[in-house]
Design a protein around this motif. Sequence first.
Motif, short mmCIF file in Angstrom:
data_model
loop_
_atom_site.label_atom_id
_atom_site.label_comp_id
_atom_site.label_asym_id
_atom_site.label_seq_id
_atom_site.Cartn_x
_atom_site.Cartn_y
_atom_site.Cartn_z
N TYR A 30 52.53 -30.17 47.88
CA TYR A 30 51.67 -29.80 49.00
C TYR A 30 52.18 -30.52 50.24
O TYR A 30 52.30 -31.76 50.26
N VAL A 31 52.47 -29.76 51.30
CA VAL A 31 53.06 -30.32 52.52
C VAL A 31 52.09 -30.09 53.68
O VAL A 31 51.77 -28.94 54.02
N ASP A 32 51.63 -31.20 54.27
CA ASP A 32 50.70 -31.12 55.41
C ASP A 32 50.78 -32.45 56.14
O ASP A 32 50.83 -33.52 55.52
N ASP A 33 50.79 -32.41 57.46
CA ASP A 33 50.90 -33.65 58.23
C ASP A 33 49.57 -34.41 58.31
O ASP A 33 49.54 -35.57 58.73
N GLU A 34 48.45 -33.81 57.89
CA GLU A 34 47.17 -34.48 57.95
C GLU A 34 46.90 -35.25 56.65
O GLU A 34 46.91 -34.66 55.56
N ASP A 35 46.64 -36.55 56.79
CA ASP A 35 46.39 -37.39 55.62
C ASP A 35 45.20 -36.90 54.81
O ASP A 35 45.26 -36.84 53.57
N MET A 36 44.12 -36.57 55.48
CA MET A 36 42.92 -36.15 54.77
C MET A 36 43.13 -34.84 54.02
O MET A 36 42.58 -34.65 52.92
N ALA A 37 43.92 -33.95 54.58
CA ALA A 37 44.20 -32.69 53.89
C ALA A 37 44.96 -32.94 52.59
O ALA A 37 44.68 -32.31 51.56
N ARG A 38 45.92 -33.87 52.64
CA ARG A 38 46.68 -34.18 51.43
C ARG A 38 45.78 -34.83 50.38
O ARG A 38 45.87 -34.52 49.19
N LYS A 39 44.90 -35.77 50.81
CA LYS A 39 43.99 -36.42 49.87
C LYS A 39 43.02 -35.41 49.27
O LYS A 39 42.73 -35.44 48.07
N TYR A 40 42.53 -34.51 50.09
CA TYR A 40 41.60 -33.50 49.61
C TYR A 40 42.27 -32.60 48.57
O TYR A 40 41.67 -32.26 47.54
N PHE A 41 43.50 -32.21 48.83
CA PHE A 41 44.22 -31.35 47.88
C PHE A 41 44.40 -32.07 46.55
O PHE A 41 44.18 -31.48 45.47
N LEU A 72 55.29 -24.45 45.77
CA LEU A 72 55.26 -25.14 47.06
C LEU A 72 54.14 -24.56 47.90
O LEU A 72 54.07 -23.34 48.09
N VAL A 73 53.25 -25.44 48.40
CA VAL A 73 52.21 -25.04 49.34
C VAL A 73 52.46 -25.81 50.63
O VAL A 73 52.43 -27.04 50.62
N THR A 74 52.74 -25.12 51.71
CA THR A 74 53.08 -25.81 52.95
C THR A 74 52.28 -25.27 54.13
O THR A 74 52.04 -24.07 54.25
N ASP A 75 51.84 -26.23 54.98
CA ASP A 75 51.23 -25.86 56.25
C ASP A 75 52.34 -25.34 57.17
O ASP A 75 53.52 -25.64 56.97
N TYR A 76 51.95 -24.55 58.18
CA TYR A 76 52.96 -24.05 59.10
C TYR A 76 53.14 -24.98 60.29
O TYR A 76 54.25 -25.43 60.57
N ARG A 77 52.05 -25.28 61.01
CA ARG A 77 52.14 -26.09 62.22
C ARG A 77 52.16 -27.57 61.86
O ARG A 77 51.18 -28.12 61.40
N MET A 78 53.31 -28.20 62.03
CA MET A 78 53.45 -29.64 61.80
C MET A 78 54.34 -30.22 62.89
O MET A 78 55.20 -29.51 63.42
N PRO A 79 54.15 -31.50 63.24
CA PRO A 79 55.01 -32.11 64.26
C PRO A 79 56.47 -32.06 63.83
O PRO A 79 56.80 -32.23 62.66
N LEU A 101 52.30 -20.20 51.95
CA LEU A 101 52.20 -20.69 53.33
C LEU A 101 50.74 -20.70 53.76
O LEU A 101 50.02 -19.72 53.57
N VAL A 102 50.33 -21.83 54.34
CA VAL A 102 48.97 -21.97 54.87
C VAL A 102 49.08 -22.16 56.37
O VAL A 102 49.84 -23.01 56.84
N THR A 103 48.34 -21.36 57.15
CA THR A 103 48.42 -21.46 58.61
C THR A 103 47.08 -21.14 59.25
O THR A 103 46.31 -20.32 58.73
N ALA A 104 46.83 -21.81 60.34
CA ALA A 104 45.64 -21.51 61.13
C ALA A 104 45.99 -20.60 62.29
O ALA A 104 45.13 -20.27 63.11
N TYR A 105 47.25 -20.19 62.38
CA TYR A 105 47.72 -19.40 63.52
C TYR A 105 48.33 -18.10 62.99
O TYR A 105 49.55 -17.99 62.86
#
Length: 400
Positions: A30-41, A72-79, A101-105
């Motif tokens: 699981y790929v996400d720049d948000e710490d809480m999102a990774r912990k939640y997953f 592989l589960v990855t967010d789209y928008r990351m720094p 792919l997971v995206t809010a956009y």
Amino acid sequence: MEQIAGDRMADRMTDNTADSMGDDMPTVLYVDDEDMARKYFGRAFGNEYRVLTAPGVDAALALLVDHDVDVLVTDYRMPGKVGGELLREVERSWPGLVRILVTAYADKDVLLDTVNGGDVFRVLEKPVRQDALRAVLRQASTEAVRRARDRAARDHGLLAVEETVAFLAHELGAPLASIADFARMLSRRVHEDGDERGIEPGYLLLRARIGNAVAHMSDNARYCQAVLDSFVDSVKRASPAPAARVAGGGARQMVAALLASYPMSADERAAVVVDVQHDFAIRASPNCVALVLSSLIGNALRALRGQPAPCLRIAVGTGARPVIAVEDNGPGVPPEILHRLLLDPVSMHGGAGGGWDLIFCNRVMQSFGGHLRVQSKQTPADGHGTTATMNFPESHKESA
């Protein structure tokens, strides 16, 4: 207090090594720049999957190098690098990996980038409900199993082709080289300078014809060798990487795997009996050995056609000897054919087809120190049937 304990548990579940997870669990990155999102997953799915997490593309690629990942589960928008870059790199280096792919956009640019990334299993829009994500992960895990099975089948097929071609290169290379050398020697003899005065014209014509035949022989030998070398090189280039190779397993495992995939009718399958007295390792050319065994099973099934009470018995290990014996209660092989089976291109039952099978099978067995033996009976007192025994060298007798 409960929240802190839960976060610590999530931290342990999402630890990148994930050593405490069972080996039989599918692995999800699981790929996400948000710490809480990774912990939640990790907290939500850590009991169902071996969870790895990464905060960005570079970290994810590093994990993919060191771990076997199924989904592989990855967010789209990351720094820095976006998820589309990760998908494209995965497509190049890990094409069998199932990607989500997971995206809010959900705009046009994201969708185009996703399509260009290649082979995305699902595109999910944030916020993603846990039950919906769980359902998609189950589907993705099933797809990962299917892809892994297909890859294993392809790799096994390539290894079988590679081993068979290597054997043929060994068997044909030396004779072709001998033919080419002999042709060169004859050519030198034919074209030696000498006084042709007094030689009959008929002899000169014969010598010219011999010279032409020798030249054709030499050219054909070189051509066949070049084709063989080219084919061997092509097979080597198409073969799976060394990491994908598997060591030879036991004889019991080979017999079971071959019978599971061999095309047989229900009646034929019901006639098969497997008797494992003791197992042993098959270390030399396991795919060529499987080819020999497949050929012997095919011969036995042909012999059983039309038999009132067919029986095909496969014995693994006899006494202290490492052997695989294929026995049928068919009509048997006529004596005048039996003694020629491993020497001449004759069919086991005097008809067309199968003539070269046993010669080839015996040469394969001899290539690593074993041999093939064929026995048959056709008398009222002894009964009817044929037994083809694959005898392995004594180095194979240790338990697998």
